[in-house]
Design a protein around this motif. Sequence first.
Motif, PDB file in Angstrom:
ATOM      1  N   ARG A 169       0.832  -1.211   0.000  1.00  0.00           N
ATOM      2  CA  ARG A 169       0.000   0.000   0.000  1.00  0.00           C
ATOM      3  C   ARG A 169       0.860   1.250   0.000  1.00  0.00           C
ATOM      4  NH1 ARG A 169      -2.382   1.482   5.611  1.00  0.00           N
ATOM      5  NH2 ARG A 169      -0.198   2.147   5.761  1.00  0.00           N
ATOM      6  N   ASP A 170       1.856   1.275   0.880  1.00  0.00           N
ATOM      7  CA  ASP A 170       2.683   2.470   1.021  1.00  0.00           C
ATOM      8  C   ASP A 170       3.540   2.708  -0.222  1.00  0.00           C
ATOM      9  OD1 ASP A 170       1.511   2.505   3.466  1.00  0.00           O
ATOM     10  OD2 ASP A 170       3.308   2.019   4.605  1.00  0.00           O
ATOM     11  N   ARG A 189      -4.464  11.763   6.344  1.00  0.00           N
ATOM     12  CA  ARG A 189      -3.290  12.564   6.021  1.00  0.00           C
ATOM     13  C   ARG A 189      -2.207  12.394   7.073  1.00  0.00           C
ATOM     14  NH1 ARG A 189      -6.035  18.318   5.064  1.00  0.00           N
ATOM     15  NH2 ARG A 189      -7.270  17.567   6.807  1.00  0.00           N
ATOM     16  N   LYS A 190      -2.628  12.259   8.328  1.00  0.00           N
ATOM     17  CA  LYS A 190      -1.664  12.075   9.418  1.00  0.00           C
ATOM     18  C   LYS A 190      -0.879  10.775   9.235  1.00  0.00           C
ATOM     19  CE  LYS A 190      -1.381  12.008  14.476  1.00  0.00           C
ATOM     20  NZ  LYS A 190      -2.169  12.091  15.736  1.00  0.00           N
ATOM     21  N   THR A 191      -1.582   9.716   8.813  1.00  0.00           N
ATOM     22  CA  THR A 191      -0.914   8.428   8.606  1.00  0.00           C
ATOM     23  C   THR A 191       0.068   8.508   7.441  1.00  0.00           C
ATOM     24  OG1 THR A 191      -2.818   7.217   9.487  1.00  0.00           O
ATOM     25  CG2 THR A 191      -1.292   5.977   8.106  1.00  0.00           C
ATOM     26  N   VAL A 192      -0.336   9.159   6.361  1.00  0.00           N
ATOM     27  CA  VAL A 192       0.559   9.321   5.216  1.00  0.00           C
ATOM     28  C   VAL A 192       1.812  10.073   5.645  1.00  0.00           C
ATOM     29  CG1 VAL A 192       0.831  10.408   2.955  1.00  0.00           C
ATOM     30  CG2 VAL A 192      -1.298   9.209   3.510  1.00  0.00           C
ATOM     31  N   TRP A 193       1.630  11.166   6.376  1.00  0.00           N
ATOM     32  CA  TRP A 193       2.754  11.954   6.882  1.00  0.00           C
ATOM     33  C   TRP A 193       3.687  11.075   7.712  1.00  0.00           C
ATOM     34  CZ3 TRP A 193       3.275  17.552   6.831  1.00  0.00           C
ATOM     35  CH2 TRP A 193       4.342  18.035   7.591  1.00  0.00           C
ATOM     36  N   HIS A 194       3.100  10.285   8.624  1.00  0.00           N
ATOM     37  CA  HIS A 194       3.892   9.428   9.510  1.00  0.00           C
ATOM     38  C   HIS A 194       4.767   8.462   8.716  1.00  0.00           C
ATOM     39  CE1 HIS A 194       4.844   6.586  12.746  1.00  0.00           C
ATOM     40  NE2 HIS A 194       4.423   5.621  11.939  1.00  0.00           N
ATOM     41  N   ILE A 213       5.704   8.539   5.514  1.00  0.00           N
ATOM     42  CA  ILE A 213       6.708   9.199   4.677  1.00  0.00           C
ATOM     43  C   ILE A 213       7.944   9.534   5.511  1.00  0.00           C
ATOM     44  CG2 ILE A 213       7.228  11.353   3.446  1.00  0.00           C
ATOM     45  CD1 ILE A 213       4.490  11.193   2.173  1.00  0.00           C
ATOM     46  N   LYS A 214       7.734  10.041   6.726  1.00  0.00           N
ATOM     47  CA  LYS A 214       8.863  10.341   7.606  1.00  0.00           C
ATOM     48  C   LYS A 214       9.641   9.069   7.949  1.00  0.00           C
ATOM     49  CE  LYS A 214       8.444  13.215  11.009  1.00  0.00           C
ATOM     50  NZ  LYS A 214       7.943  13.866  12.238  1.00  0.00           N
ATOM     51  N   LYS A 215       8.904   7.997   8.225  1.00  0.00           N
ATOM     52  CA  LYS A 215       9.554   6.724   8.565  1.00  0.00           C
ATOM     53  C   LYS A 215      10.400   6.213   7.402  1.00  0.00           C
ATOM     54  CE  LYS A 215       8.200   5.527  12.767  1.00  0.00           C
ATOM     55  NZ  LYS A 215       9.147   5.203  13.867  1.00  0.00           N
ATOM     56  N   TYR A 216       9.821   6.241   6.188  1.00  0.00           N
ATOM     57  CA  TYR A 216      10.541   5.710   5.034  1.00  0.00           C
ATOM     58  C   TYR A 216      11.731   6.595   4.663  1.00  0.00           C
ATOM     59  CZ  TYR A 216       6.700   2.422   4.570  1.00  0.00           C
ATOM     60  OH  TYR A 216       5.785   1.425   4.816  1.00  0.00           O
ATOM     61  N   ALA A 217      11.614   7.902   4.920  1.00  0.00           N
ATOM     62  CA  ALA A 217      12.757   8.789   4.681  1.00  0.00           C
ATOM     63  C   ALA A 217      13.925   8.401   5.585  1.00  0.00           C
ATOM     64  CB  ALA A 217      12.354  10.241   4.910  1.00  0.00           C
ATOM     65  N   GLN A 218      13.612   8.034   6.832  1.00  0.00           N
ATOM     66  CA  GLN A 218      14.653   7.587   7.750  1.00  0.00           C
ATOM     67  C   GLN A 218      15.272   6.273   7.270  1.00  0.00           C
ATOM     68  OE1 GLN A 218      12.668   7.361  11.540  1.00  0.00           O
ATOM     69  NE2 GLN A 218      12.668   9.567  11.848  1.00  0.00           N
ATOM     70  N   VAL A 219      14.417   5.335   6.840  1.00  0.00           N
ATOM     71  CA  VAL A 219      14.900   4.049   6.330  1.00  0.00           C
ATOM     72  C   VAL A 219      15.812   4.266   5.121  1.00  0.00           C
ATOM     73  CG1 VAL A 219      14.194   1.885   5.202  1.00  0.00           C
ATOM     74  CG2 VAL A 219      12.922   2.744   7.188  1.00  0.00           C
ATOM     75  N   ALA A 220      15.438   5.237   4.263  1.00  0.00           N
ATOM     76  CA  ALA A 220      16.200   5.508   3.046  1.00  0.00           C
ATOM     77  C   ALA A 220      17.477   6.291   3.317  1.00  0.00           C
ATOM     78  CB  ALA A 220      15.322   6.267   2.052  1.00  0.00           C
ATOM     79  N   GLY A 221      17.657   6.740   4.556  1.00  0.00           N
ATOM     80  CA  GLY A 221      18.858   7.491   4.893  1.00  0.00           C
ATOM     81  C   GLY A 221      18.851   8.921   4.384  1.00  0.00           C
ATOM     82  N   ILE A 222      17.675   9.483   4.188  1.00  0.00           N
ATOM     83  CA  ILE A 222      17.558  10.865   3.711  1.00  0.00           C
ATOM     84  C   ILE A 222      17.626  11.799   4.918  1.00  0.00           C
ATOM     85  CG2 ILE A 222      16.107  12.522   2.486  1.00  0.00           C
ATOM     86  CD1 ILE A 222      14.866  10.104   1.012  1.00  0.00           C
ATOM     87  N   GLU A 223      18.585  12.683   4.935  1.00  0.00           N
ATOM     88  CA  GLU A 223      18.805  13.530   6.106  1.00  0.00           C
ATOM     89  C   GLU A 223      17.919  14.765   6.119  1.00  0.00           C
ATOM     90  OE1 GLU A 223      22.935  14.412   6.412  1.00  0.00           O
ATOM     91  OE2 GLU A 223      23.524  12.309   6.762  1.00  0.00           O
ATOM     92  N   LYS A 224      17.522  15.269   4.963  1.00  0.00           N
ATOM     93  CA  LYS A 224      16.679  16.466   4.928  1.00  0.00           C
ATOM     94  C   LYS A 224      15.266  16.129   5.389  1.00  0.00           C
ATOM     95  CE  LYS A 224      17.435  17.030   0.537  1.00  0.00           C
ATOM     96  NZ  LYS A 224      17.420  17.423  -0.893  1.00  0.00           N
ATOM     97  N   SER A 225      14.529  17.153   5.797  1.00  0.00           N
ATOM     98  CA  SER A 225      13.140  16.958   6.221  1.00  0.00           C
ATOM     99  C   SER A 225      12.274  16.610   5.000  1.00  0.00           C
ATOM    100  CB  SER A 225      12.615  18.243   6.876  1.00  0.00           C
ATOM    101  OG  SER A 225      11.253  18.119   7.209  1.00  0.00           O
TER     102      SER A 225
END
Length: 321
Positions: A156-157, A243-248, A250-262
């Motif tokens: 889904r994500d 929208r809150k779940t989508v936001w949550h 995206i932040k999690k996957y950015a961390q997994v991907a090693g993306i340092e920017k917000s």
Amino acid sequence: MGSLKSKRWSDSIDRAIDSLPPALADGVDAFGVFIELEKGHSRHTVEGYQRDICQCAQFVATKCKRQIWESVKGEDISAWLQSLDDEDYSAASLARKLSALKHCARFLVAEKVIRDDFTELLSAPKLARHLPDTLSPEEVDALLEAPSRHSAQGLRDRAFLELMYSSGLRVSELCALTLQNLDLEEGFLRVEAGKRGKDRLTPVGGRAIEAIKAYLHTARPQLVRPKTGSVVFLSNRGTALSRKTVWHWIKKYAQVAGIEKSVKPHGLRHSFATHLLSNGADLRAIQEMLGHADIGTTEIYTKVDRKQLISAHKRFHPRKA
């Protein structure tokens, strides 16, 4: 004006209005009815207006001792805005709140609740047009590869991330998307803009189509519950993804991907537009896909592109020194 009450979907709005002096509360309620029924604004928009106006009404009632709208003065509103500025509200937030109050004041004049518009001489703070945060193509790739391919949630994500980047959807548009408005065979989706807006057709890219098909075939049936409707992206309870779940996630996957920017949901929309422009897409076409009413809104991405060009020139031109 009478004592019309607007439909109150939110307990917090309900409490805020009921805490006001009766005459101020009546004005907020009547204005809510007006913009909902006469102007056709959505629930989200009505609540936003009422929240801002309640905040102002609470200030003028407690700090300025105003019990009726007719007694409110321009200096009261200036004091309210100054108090918000002292609390580090952004210029954009101040402009939005003043805009809501200006609309309400004009309504109160039209309804003969007040004789003079107490916002007439007030102007919004000038807004700096910041360049939107964008991800590089490599960062986008890493983000889209972060969800699992082996769970319903991961499929889904992966599907909603691919779609947000492929079609430049706002998070609210993603969460409201229905099966009826998704045509994977033709490679398009329809975004419904509500009563006052204009629906638009937006292309869906090949990788997004593959990810959505995998989700619809394998994962969505696992999330469906007896009362599930036709919304495409479902929560674990079978309701529309919030929208809150989508936001949550995206932040999690950015961390997994090693993306340092917000990384925020709107960042995928910005990246979609910037990457299209960088690769030669027409600005008018991008405007149409994003659903911008004014080409000036879309032109912000030309500034992003120029910034990238200048950076590339400094890095690679033989005479850069």
